[in-house]
Write an enzyme that holds these catalytic residues in place. Structure first.
Site, PDB file in Angstrom:
ATOM      1  CB  CYS A 147      70.629   9.666 -19.908  1.00 35.66           C
ATOM      2  SG  CYS A 147      71.552  10.234 -21.358  1.00 35.66           S
ATOM      3  CG  HIS A 195      75.320  10.504 -19.336  1.00 32.00           C
ATOM      4  ND1 HIS A 195      74.272   9.566 -19.322  1.00 32.00           N
ATOM      5  CD2 HIS A 195      74.800  11.068 -18.625  1.00 32.00           C
ATOM      6  CE1 HIS A 195      73.750  10.065 -18.232  1.00 32.00           C
ATOM      7  NE2 HIS A 195      74.070  10.640 -17.947  1.00 32.00           N
ATOM      8  CG  HIS A 207      72.996  10.311 -13.909  1.00 32.46           C
ATOM      9  ND1 HIS A 207      73.421   9.660 -14.775  1.00 32.46           N
ATOM     10  CD2 HIS A 207      73.112   9.690 -12.960  1.00 32.46           C
ATOM     11  CE1 HIS A 207      74.077   8.460 -14.369  1.00 32.46           C
ATOM     12  NE2 HIS A 207      73.678   8.882 -12.980  1.00 32.46           N
TER      13      HIS A 207
END
Length: 234
Positions: A147, A195, A207
């Site tokens: 990520c 995240h 993402h």
């Protein structure tokens, strides 16, 4: 480095499959598998620089990718075989298909003259163009991203250096209550910021998810809305 001039004959005669919007050379990220007039112009530009010694086809295949890689190595920029804002910048090509007048001797010089809005748009366009890229733990290239590696890559391609990890990005960002296009959105999937994605508007973000790879998701999704901890601007 010399500037490249796209001739009127090239602009009018080599477009194999123009889009409805007639995008200018430099507007869109170009990568393997694409086939259109922008790729034709890319091949002509690479030919002028001595990296493409084949017929112009308008198809971005392995030969064109290798030519792009050779060009990127020569310019000492990130080598990935994808033609994004950074590579276009080294070609002195602006979004309207013309040569830029801003010096590109360094990425920082180029970015210094860009508006926040155009930079954010470039980041989002790069990020969206990578949809479908698989998730790879520790990945930082179009062959696979985690990520934070995905976010760092999208920013780097647009001349902006940011930290590597989500927690570092979170700490380095200026917190905003309402995210704008190009801002980062953060989530606590484990303890602390763990995240993140790039906000693209309309309550959506792009993402690299561990189970999805690079994809677009909604902040209204039950999982993301419960783990969302805020937005930041870098």
């Amino acid at each position: 480095m010399k500037k490249f001039v796209i001739s009127a004959a090239l602009a009018g005669g080599l477009f194999l499959a123009p889009t409805a919007a007639d995008a200018a050379f430099g507007d869109n990220t170009l990568r393997v598998g694409m086939s259109n007039g922008e790729v034709s112009q890319l091949q002509e530009t690479l030919k002028e620089e001595g990296h493409f010694n084949h017929s112009v086809t308008g198809y971005f295949g392995p030969i064109t990718r290798q030519a792009v890689i050779d060009f990127q190595r020569e310019q000492n920029i990130q080598v990935d075989g994808i033609v994004g804002p950074q590579t276009f910048g080294e070609m002195n090509v602006s979004g309207n298909g013309s040569s830029t007048t801003t010096s590109t001797s360094s990425n920082q010089t180029q970015v210094a003259g860009a508006s926040t809005t155009s930079n954010a748009t470039g980041i989002v366009n790069t990020a969206k163009s990578l949809q479908g890229t698989p998730y790879v733990w520790g990945g930082t290239s179009p062959s696979g991203f985690d990520c934070s590696g995905f976010i760092q890559y999208a920013f780097n391609q647009n001349g902006k250096s940011i930290p590597r990890t989500v927690s570092e990005m979170y700490n380095a960002s200026t917190k905003v209550s309402n995210p704008q296009v190009g801002d980062l959105v953060f989530f606590e999937t484990r303890t602390g910021p763990s995240h993140a994605g790039i906000y693209i508007g309309n309550n959506q973000f792009v993402h690299s998810g561990s189970s999805t790879g690079v994809t677009v998701a909604s902040l209204s999704n039950s999982y993301w809305s419960q783990t969302y901890i805020g937005a930041g601007r870098i």
